[in-house]
Every structure is written in structure tokens, then in C-alpha cells.
Design a protein around this motif. Structure first.
Motif, PDB file in Angstrom:
ATOM      1  N   TRP A 128      35.299  67.945  42.188  1.00 40.38           N
ATOM      2  CA  TRP A 128      36.509  67.371  42.786  1.00 40.38           C
ATOM      3  C   TRP A 128      37.104  66.281  41.904  1.00 40.38           C
ATOM      4  O   TRP A 128      38.314  66.263  41.661  1.00 40.38           O
ATOM      5  CB  TRP A 128      36.192  66.786  44.161  1.00 40.38           C
ATOM      6  N   ARG A 131      38.543  67.833  38.499  1.00 42.27           N
ATOM      7  CA  ARG A 131      39.581  68.866  38.524  1.00 42.27           C
ATOM      8  C   ARG A 131      40.847  68.454  39.277  1.00 42.27           C
ATOM      9  O   ARG A 131      41.889  69.084  39.094  1.00 42.27           O
ATOM     10  CB  ARG A 131      39.018  70.153  39.148  1.00 42.27           C
ATOM     11  N   ASP A 132      40.749  67.449  40.145  1.00 41.68           N
ATOM     12  CA  ASP A 132      41.911  67.070  40.948  1.00 41.68           C
ATOM     13  C   ASP A 132      42.020  65.545  40.994  1.00 41.68           C
ATOM     14  O   ASP A 132      41.656  64.906  41.982  1.00 41.68           O
ATOM     15  CB  ASP A 132      41.780  67.650  42.363  1.00 41.68           C
ATOM     16  N   LYS A 134      44.638  63.719  41.254  1.00 39.54           N
ATOM     17  CA  LYS A 134      45.669  63.243  42.182  1.00 39.54           C
ATOM     18  C   LYS A 134      45.102  63.025  43.581  1.00 39.54           C
ATOM     19  O   LYS A 134      45.373  61.989  44.220  1.00 39.54           O
ATOM     20  CB  LYS A 134      46.811  64.253  42.230  1.00 39.54           C
ATOM     21  N   ASN A 135      44.313  63.973  44.077  1.00 39.26           N
ATOM     22  CA  ASN A 135      43.777  63.884  45.438  1.00 39.26           C
ATOM     23  C   ASN A 135      42.422  63.183  45.506  1.00 39.26           C
ATOM     24  O   ASN A 135      41.808  63.117  46.582  1.00 39.26           O
ATOM     25  CB  ASN A 135      43.670  65.280  46.049  1.00 39.26           C
ATOM     26  N   LYS A 213      41.198  66.384  52.426  1.00 36.73           N
ATOM     27  CA  LYS A 213      40.963  67.540  51.547  1.00 36.73           C
ATOM     28  C   LYS A 213      39.548  67.546  50.991  1.00 36.73           C
ATOM     29  O   LYS A 213      38.892  68.599  50.934  1.00 36.73           O
ATOM     30  CB  LYS A 213      41.976  67.540  50.405  1.00 36.73           C
ATOM     31  N   TYR A 214      39.064  66.384  50.543  1.00 39.11           N
ATOM     32  CA  TYR A 214      37.739  66.306  49.924  1.00 39.11           C
ATOM     33  C   TYR A 214      36.862  65.347  50.727  1.00 39.11           C
ATOM     34  O   TYR A 214      37.097  64.135  50.757  1.00 39.11           O
ATOM     35  CB  TYR A 214      37.846  65.838  48.476  1.00 39.11           C
ATOM     36  N   ARG A 227      44.718  60.291  48.259  1.00 39.44           N
ATOM     37  CA  ARG A 227      45.671  59.911  47.221  1.00 39.44           C
ATOM     38  C   ARG A 227      46.238  58.512  47.412  1.00 39.44           C
ATOM     39  O   ARG A 227      46.928  58.009  46.526  1.00 39.44           O
ATOM     40  CB  ARG A 227      46.805  60.931  47.136  1.00 39.44           C
TER      41      ARG A 227
END
Length: 395
Positions: A128, A131-132, A134-135, A213-214, A227
Motif C-alpha cells: 500500500w 504503490r499508492d 496519494k491514499n 481504503k487501506y 489522504r
């Protein structure tokens, strides 16, 4: 939600009880009470089946002791159930209900679940964060205060009745829950499963209502990514409101911080965007253990096992410099493994006689020749065949 039934006959099946005996005995076969049960497995299994079918099963009193857990040396009171019949019955129950408990379980609910240990959680946190960006800009870390003792027994029973409709299984679950005066006892095999199950509703609330999301939970430790800070503060307040009817409260040491400014401390590791290192307390603990071991003339098998376990942590982190400086110059992996092999060989040659202290401890909770059907204190007056002491059985 469809409720499960027809489970009790599977729990009482002799093959399931045999498997429960084997699982409960792992790592304990040097103890006298365990050897006695293993040598008379058929009689023990039949007695357990009878006490379940007739509903005469009553858990024996727990043996309690205090340990200092982990790098923080936090004191925990452990409630140890008797091997016979309690630990075996716990295993027999979980072996059948495990699939029921896992059916609605959140995929990133980790800890005490097969295939979902520290390595599983570590892999996804790294994925997580890398790779992401932003979030995963901000992180919220939460922990529940005194989780196991705070679990409301009545609420837990109600939650089970939404999942299981078999009245006999619910009777057995209630008996085990009521064997402890408050919450769940740390020490029961059932407790780790039920503690995860108790927060299943929270997991779905966070994902489906709060739309985080995570999110990953390791027993009562939670890490959530978002975020912006404002959103995570709102999530924290809503989580606190959700768990209040469950008799749970969040610890005051919750944190919301920017991930790029400091690492995420979780699962014994410190997660950065581009690397994962050991938690500082764990790294210091390993150095101290090796320093003490170096001063001894021979390698105690307990130290050898511990150091090899630590090496697993090191290999799964970006700790090459730490290993080269503090570990590799002072240990010989071949000698550590040799010390363990020699001890295992001794155990095998002596028939698993091993540790005297364990034998003394178990002798008090389960005297040799004790009736296998019924419970401690002479509560069951059913005449049964007495299983002889292991030392009196001829080959």
C-alpha cells in the motif's frame, strides 16, 4: 446472514477429538499428563465425547501466572486451562467452527489466523505505502485499552447467536465464556479466535460505512491510511462511538501523522516508503540477548531457539548493516542449530522426559490415575473405567 447448524455432532465425532488431542499436545508431549492422555487416547476421547453429549462438561479452574511480554516487558496475566479435558475441548470446538468464524472475517484481520500472521500483514502494508502514495499520505494508529478483559461476555454471546443456530454448540460456547469471570482469558485457544470475531462488525463498519481504503487490524492494534488528517480524525471519533456499546475504549495514545515525516510502527517493524526496518526496541532486545549468550560457556538451547527466531525477523527487513555489525560477528548459526539438534536428540532418547518443572506443575492439576469422565472436585459420580498411570503401563 445464514446461520450454521448441525455442528455439535461434528465436534463430538471421535476423529475430531483425536485430532484435537494431537493439536493440543504439540510442544507439550514431555509433560506427564499429556503423555498419559496420548498413551490412552481412545479412552480419553470417548470420555470427552460422553461429557459433551451428556452436557456434564464443566471447565476446571485456571492456573494463573504473570509474564513480561515483548520488547516493552508489559506484564500480562496468563490463564492456563487444564490440558485434560479443557484444552482438548477448545481445539475440538475451534476445528469445526473455524470455517464459520472465517466466513465473514475481514481479509486484513491478522493475528492468530492460519496464513495471516505478521508476514502477511507486513507484505500488504509495504504494498500500500509503495504503490499508492496519494491514499497513504497520512496514517492513523489505534489500539484498544485492555482488550481481552474488556470484552463484554453477554455481547459476545449475542454475536455468536447471529452466526450459529445449533443450540448445543451455543451451550458449549457459553460454558467456556462463563468459565472466566470477566472478558476472555489470555491463554485459551478459543480466546484468540473469539477476540478476532468480536471485532468483525467493526471491520465491516470501517470498510463499508467509513469507506477507508487501506485498513489493517492485528488483533486490537489498527492502522488506517488516508489522504488527509481531517478525514482520519473523523474516522477515529466514529470508531470510538462504534465500540462503546461493545464495552471497549480506545487508548489515549492514538496517533495521526504524515507518513513521509516518520515511519509507521506496526507488527514489530518500522515501515518507510522505500524500506522496512526492525522496531528499535526489538533491535535492542536482540543485541542484548546475543551479548548475554556470548558470555556463557555453552549455548543454552533456549537462547539458540530465540536467536534463530530473531534471524527470521532480520531477514524479512532491510537490516543488512545491523546484521553485519551486531549479529554476524558474534554468532555461529551451525552451532546454534547443533545445540537444538542435540537437545531434540536427548528428548527423543529419554522418551520426551524433558523438563521436570512442567511435570511437577501438571501433576497437581491432573493426578495420575484420575477419572477421565467428569471433572475436578468429584462432581461426576458416573462409574467409569480408570485409566492407569503412564508409568504403570507395560510395553
Amino acid at each position: 446472514m445464514k446461520r450454521e447448524g448441525h455442528l455439535f455432532e461434528k465436534i463430538c465425532d471421535l476423529d475430531n477429538i483425536f485430532r484435537a488431542i494431537e493439536n493440543a499436545a504439540k510442544g507439550k508431549k514431555h509433560r506427564r499428563v499429556v503423555r498419559n492422555v496420548m498413551e490412552h487416547k481412545q479412552e480419553a476421547a470417548e470420555a470427552i465425547r460422553d461429557m459433551l453429549v451428556t452436557k456434564q462438561y464443566r471447565p476446571k479452574p485456571y492456573r494463573t501466572f504473570v509474564i513480561k511480554d515483548g520488547a516493552t516487558q508489559k506484564e500480562r496475566t496468563i490463564f492456563c486451562p487444564a490440558f485434560y479435558p479443557d484444552q482438548i475441548i477448545h481445539w475440538a470446538l475451534i476445528q469445526i467452527t473455524q470455517t464459520v468464524l472465517q466466513r465473514g472475517m475481514y481479509v486484513f484481520c491478522c493475528g492468530s489466523i492460519p496464513g495471516r500472521g505478521i508476514g502477511y500483514g507486513k507484505r500488504y502494508i509495504e504494498r500500500w505505502m509503495r504503490r499508492d502514495r496519494k491514499n497513504t499520505k497520512y496514517c492513523l494508529k489505534l489500539d484498544i485499552k485492555k482488550y481481552y478483559p474488556s470484552i463484554n461476555q453477554d455481547v459476545l454471546k449475542t454475536v455468536f447467536r447471529r452466526k450459529i443456530k445449533d443450540a448445543d454448540v451455543l451451550w458449549l460456547i457459553d460454558v467456556i465464556i462463563d468459565s472466566h469471570r470477566q472478558g476472555l482469558p489470555i491463554g485459551n485457544y478459543t480466546s484468540q479466535w473469539w477476540a478476532n470475531f468480536y471485532l468483525e462488525g467493526l471491520d465491516h463498519y470501517i470498510k463499508e460505512k467509513l469507506h477507508v481504503k487501506y485498513y489493517l487490524r492485528y488483533m486490537d492494534d489498527m492502522v488506517l491510511f488516508g489522504r488527509n488528517k481531517k478525514e482520519l480524525h473523523r474516522v477515529r471519533r466514529q470508531i470510538a462511538e462504534y465500540i462503546a456499546p461493545l464495552s471497549l475504549t480506545l487508548k489515549e495514545n492514538w496517533q495521526v501523522f504524515r507518513v513521509d515525516s516518520r515511519p509507521v510502527d506496526m507488527l514489530g517493524f518500522r515501515f518507510y516508503r522505500n524500506k522496512t526496518t526492525l522496531r528499535r526496541k526489538n533491535a535492542l532486545r536482540i543485541r542484548r540477548r546475543i551479548s548475554k549468550m556470548r558470555k556463557k560457556k555453552t549455548i543454552p538451547v533456549r537462547d539458540a531457539r530465540a536467536v534463530l527466531s530473531y534471524l527470521g525477523w532480520i531477514r524479512h527487513s532491510n537490516s543488512r548493516t545491523y546484521y553485519a555489525k551486531y549479529i554476524r560477528p558474534y554468532i555461529n548459526i551451525k552451532k546454534l542449530k547443533e545445540a537444538i539438534r542435540n537437545e531434540d536428540r536427548k528428548q527423543h532418547q529419554t522418551g520426551g522426559g524433558g523438563n521436570r518443572d512442567y511435570r511437577k506443575r501438571d501433576r497437581g492439576s491432573h493426578p495420575a490415575g484420575e477419572h477421565y469422565r467428569g471433572n475436578a472436585g468429584g462432581r461426576d459420580n458416573v462409574p467409569v473405567r480408570r485409566i492407569p498411570d503412564a508409568g504403570t503401563v507395560s510395553g
